[in-house]
Motif scaffolding. Structure first.
Motif, short mmCIF file in Angstrom:
data_model
loop_
_atom_site.label_atom_id
_atom_site.label_comp_id
_atom_site.label_asym_id
_atom_site.label_seq_id
_atom_site.Cartn_x
_atom_site.Cartn_y
_atom_site.Cartn_z
N VAL A 126 13.04 -59.91 -53.11
CA VAL A 126 13.73 -61.41 -54.00
C VAL A 126 14.95 -60.82 -54.15
O VAL A 126 16.44 -61.56 -53.74
N LYS A 127 15.19 -59.81 -55.20
CA LYS A 127 17.10 -59.49 -55.09
C LYS A 127 17.37 -58.70 -54.13
O LYS A 127 18.22 -59.27 -53.86
N ARG A 128 17.22 -58.47 -53.67
CA ARG A 128 17.70 -57.90 -52.41
C ARG A 128 17.94 -58.86 -51.23
O ARG A 128 19.09 -58.63 -50.41
N THR A 129 17.16 -59.36 -50.31
CA THR A 129 17.46 -60.86 -49.96
C THR A 129 18.54 -61.50 -50.65
O THR A 129 19.63 -61.58 -49.45
N LYS A 130 18.75 -61.68 -51.50
CA LYS A 130 19.75 -62.17 -52.28
C LYS A 130 21.09 -61.47 -52.47
O LYS A 130 21.90 -62.57 -51.38
N ARG A 131 21.55 -60.41 -52.16
CA ARG A 131 22.19 -59.80 -52.39
C ARG A 131 22.32 -59.52 -51.20
O ARG A 131 24.01 -59.99 -50.19
N GLN A 132 21.74 -59.29 -50.18
CA GLN A 132 22.17 -59.03 -48.36
C GLN A 132 22.90 -60.59 -48.02
O GLN A 132 23.70 -60.47 -46.88
N SER A 133 22.09 -62.27 -48.56
CA SER A 133 22.71 -63.06 -47.96
C SER A 133 24.30 -62.98 -48.61
O SER A 133 24.70 -63.95 -47.85
N GLU A 134 24.30 -62.87 -50.37
CA GLU A 134 25.95 -62.72 -50.12
C GLU A 134 26.87 -62.20 -49.70
O GLU A 134 28.02 -62.17 -49.25
N PHE A 138 30.18 -63.28 -47.73
CA PHE A 138 31.23 -62.63 -47.74
C PHE A 138 31.72 -62.46 -45.93
O PHE A 138 33.02 -62.40 -45.83
N ILE A 139 30.70 -61.50 -45.77
CA ILE A 139 31.45 -61.02 -44.58
C ILE A 139 32.14 -62.19 -43.05
O ILE A 139 33.08 -61.69 -43.03
N GLU A 140 30.92 -63.34 -43.52
CA GLU A 140 31.39 -64.31 -42.50
C GLU A 140 33.29 -65.07 -42.98
O GLU A 140 33.50 -65.39 -41.62
N LYS A 141 33.12 -64.86 -44.10
CA LYS A 141 34.18 -65.65 -44.52
C LYS A 141 35.22 -64.40 -44.05
O LYS A 141 36.81 -65.43 -44.03
N GLU A 150 41.49 -64.33 -55.09
CA GLU A 150 41.24 -64.82 -55.93
C GLU A 150 39.27 -65.39 -55.56
O GLU A 150 38.27 -65.23 -56.47
N GLU A 151 38.89 -65.05 -54.78
CA GLU A 151 37.38 -65.74 -53.91
C GLU A 151 36.53 -64.72 -54.21
O GLU A 151 35.02 -64.96 -53.34
N ILE A 152 37.04 -63.24 -54.50
CA ILE A 152 35.78 -62.29 -53.96
C ILE A 152 34.99 -62.52 -54.98
O ILE A 152 35.41 -61.93 -56.67
N PRO A 153 33.46 -62.41 -54.68
CA PRO A 153 32.89 -62.38 -55.83
C PRO A 153 32.36 -61.06 -56.83
O PRO A 153 33.59 -59.70 -55.82
N VAL A 154 32.53 -61.13 -57.83
CA VAL A 154 33.36 -59.54 -58.54
C VAL A 154 31.81 -59.06 -58.77
O VAL A 154 31.83 -57.70 -58.47
N GLU A 155 30.13 -58.93 -57.30
CA GLU A 155 29.30 -58.08 -57.39
C GLU A 155 29.70 -57.50 -55.73
O GLU A 155 29.73 -55.94 -55.35
N ILE A 156 30.49 -57.91 -55.16
CA ILE A 156 31.01 -57.41 -54.45
C ILE A 156 32.45 -56.47 -54.47
O ILE A 156 32.44 -55.24 -53.78
N SER A 203 27.40 -54.83 -45.67
CA SER A 203 27.26 -54.84 -44.53
C SER A 203 26.54 -55.56 -44.58
O SER A 203 25.74 -56.29 -45.13
N GLY A 204 26.30 -56.25 -43.10
CA GLY A 204 25.65 -57.58 -42.45
C GLY A 204 25.23 -57.32 -41.15
O GLY A 204 25.92 -57.39 -40.21
N ILE A 205 24.58 -58.57 -40.74
CA ILE A 205 24.52 -58.82 -39.13
C ILE A 205 24.81 -59.74 -38.71
O ILE A 205 24.94 -61.17 -39.64
N VAL A 206 26.22 -59.94 -37.58
CA VAL A 206 26.81 -61.30 -36.97
C VAL A 206 26.31 -60.87 -35.82
O VAL A 206 26.28 -60.64 -35.01
N GLY A 207 25.46 -62.21 -35.20
CA GLY A 207 25.03 -61.78 -33.86
C GLY A 207 24.01 -61.13 -33.37
O GLY A 207 23.19 -60.53 -34.10
#
Length: 392
Positions: A126-134, A138-141, A150-156, A203-207
């Motif tokens: 659950v923790k990892r899925t939430k982190r990957q979603s974040e 972020f990458i898509e934005k 100002e919009e960069i999440p602290v976790e990032i 990192s993230g999957i885009v397409g």
């Protein structure tokens, strides 16, 4: 999702002991399945940790071997043997067979309740899925230019480090052959390889692509060479019969500019896929391609391309010929008749005849350097943007 390696490396699961020698522990874990009888093996799913105490097994060694065989078939993550009154220790036969077929065997002591271990695994998932979603949000934005400092999440920021704002770079890796590795598995394998070179990245999957946003200053070694790393990635996946394309953009000092690095990395991917330029990894090495991409939305490129090549396209279409294909080979071989005849399995006289025909069709000289350069440039434009493969 998490990997077997991540499970084994966490202090939460310090009691788990690997009994096989696999170096590649990037097998994904998506859940836990307790299986106490071989008759229930059909319930095992891909990427599951299969746990057994051997409680209902008549012949634990034989049934563990059967479990491993079926797990290999369906792609389960690992076999966890809860040693105790039913299986006192992991049998040597099980270890040897697991090594032979490439399965992971893990021992868990009896004092650990399976329910507790399962609960912790799901908490990590659950923790990892939430982190990957974040990360992917972020990458898509980021690549769509919809983010500000100002919009960069602290976790990032914590993941990338304070220096991210000064040296952000994007790397894209994409599978290019028909036999593809499942995209989530591909992503986790890449993350493992990138962790060997960089301390700070997301990192993230885009397409169908895996996109890395890296703090370039977090290189494990100051002497780390990305071209060498790119070749290592190609070699790693080539052994698995997976072909890939890699693109790396330039580094930028501000988060709001990192989308440029993504666009540049995409351009490298496009060139690699269209031109089979596997030696090419970095945007700064694109050369003339940088000029072409800068003009890709201009009507100048298609106009120039058609002026140079429309004659041979039309001739091939009307006469069912492949002079455009021949022209490509002629230019690639710099007009050397022997090389062309060997490559196309035709006589030297046929080479001379086709050269004369093309010169007449296009009203160009294939011995004139300016004409040859112009034709080569037109073919590059066609490959990148128009895809007018009239001879295919």
């Amino acid at each position: 999702m998490i990997t077997v390696k991540e499970v084994l490396s966490k202090k939460t699961f310090h009691y788990l002991q690997q009994h096989t020698s696999q170096d590649d522990l990037t097998q994904l874990v998506t859940g836990v399945n307790r299986v106490e009888s071989i008759t229930l093996k059909h319930l095992i799913q891909r990427n599951e940790l299969v746990v057994t105490t051997g409680e209902a097994m008549i012949n634990p060694i034989s049934e563990c071997l059967s479990l491993l065989k079926y797990m290999k078939k369906v792609g389960a993550a690992a076999l966890v043997i809860n040693t105790g009154p039913y299986i006192k220790k992991v049998p040597e036969e099980v270890k040897l067979y697991a090594e032979e077929v490439g399965c992971i065997v893990i021992e868990m002591p009896w004092r650990i309740r399976i329910a507790d271990m399962t609960k912790k695994i799901f908490e990590e998932l659950v923790k990892r899925t939430k982190r990957q979603s974040e990360e992917i949000v972020f990458i898509e934005k980021l690549i769509s230019k919809k983010i500000t400092n100002e919009e960069i999440p602290v976790e990032i920021i914590n993941d990338l480090g304070e220096d991210f704002l000064f040296e952000g770079v994007v790397v894209i890796v994409k599978q290019t052959n028909k036999r593809e590795m499942e995209i989530n598995v591909f992503h986790e394998r890449l993350r493992e390889l990138f962790h060997q070179k960089y301390n700070k990245f997301i990192s993230g999957i885009v397409g169908q692509m895996v996109v890395f946003v890296i703090n370039r200053s977090s290189r494990v070694s100051e002497t780390m060479n990305f071209t060498k790393f790119g070749k290592e990635l190609y070699a790693y996946f080539d052994k698995k019969k997976i072909t890939i394309a890699i693109g790396k953009g330039e580094s930028y000092p501000n988060i709001t500019e990192v989308y440029k690095s993504y666009d540049e990395a995409l351009q490298v991917i496009t060139v690699v896929q269209n031109q089979d330029e596997k030696w090419l990894f970095k945007y700064k090495d694109l050369g003339v391609y940088q000029f072409l991409f800068a003009l890709k939305d201009s009507p100048i490129l298609p106009q120039f391309c058609k002026e140079m090549l429309a004659g041979v396209w039309e001739y091939d279409r009307c006469n069912n010929q492949k002079y455009y294909s021949f022209l490509r080979v002629f230019l690639e071989e710099n007009g050397h008749a022997n090389a062309i005849s060997k490559r196309l399995f035709i006589h030297r006289n046929t080479v001379s005849y086709r050269v004369q025909r093309i010169e007449k069709i296009l009203d160009r000289s294939l011995t004139n350097n300016l004409d040859k350069t112009s034709l080569s440039l037109a073919i590059l434009i066609d490959d990148l943007f128009l895809h007018n493969r009239a001879d295919d």
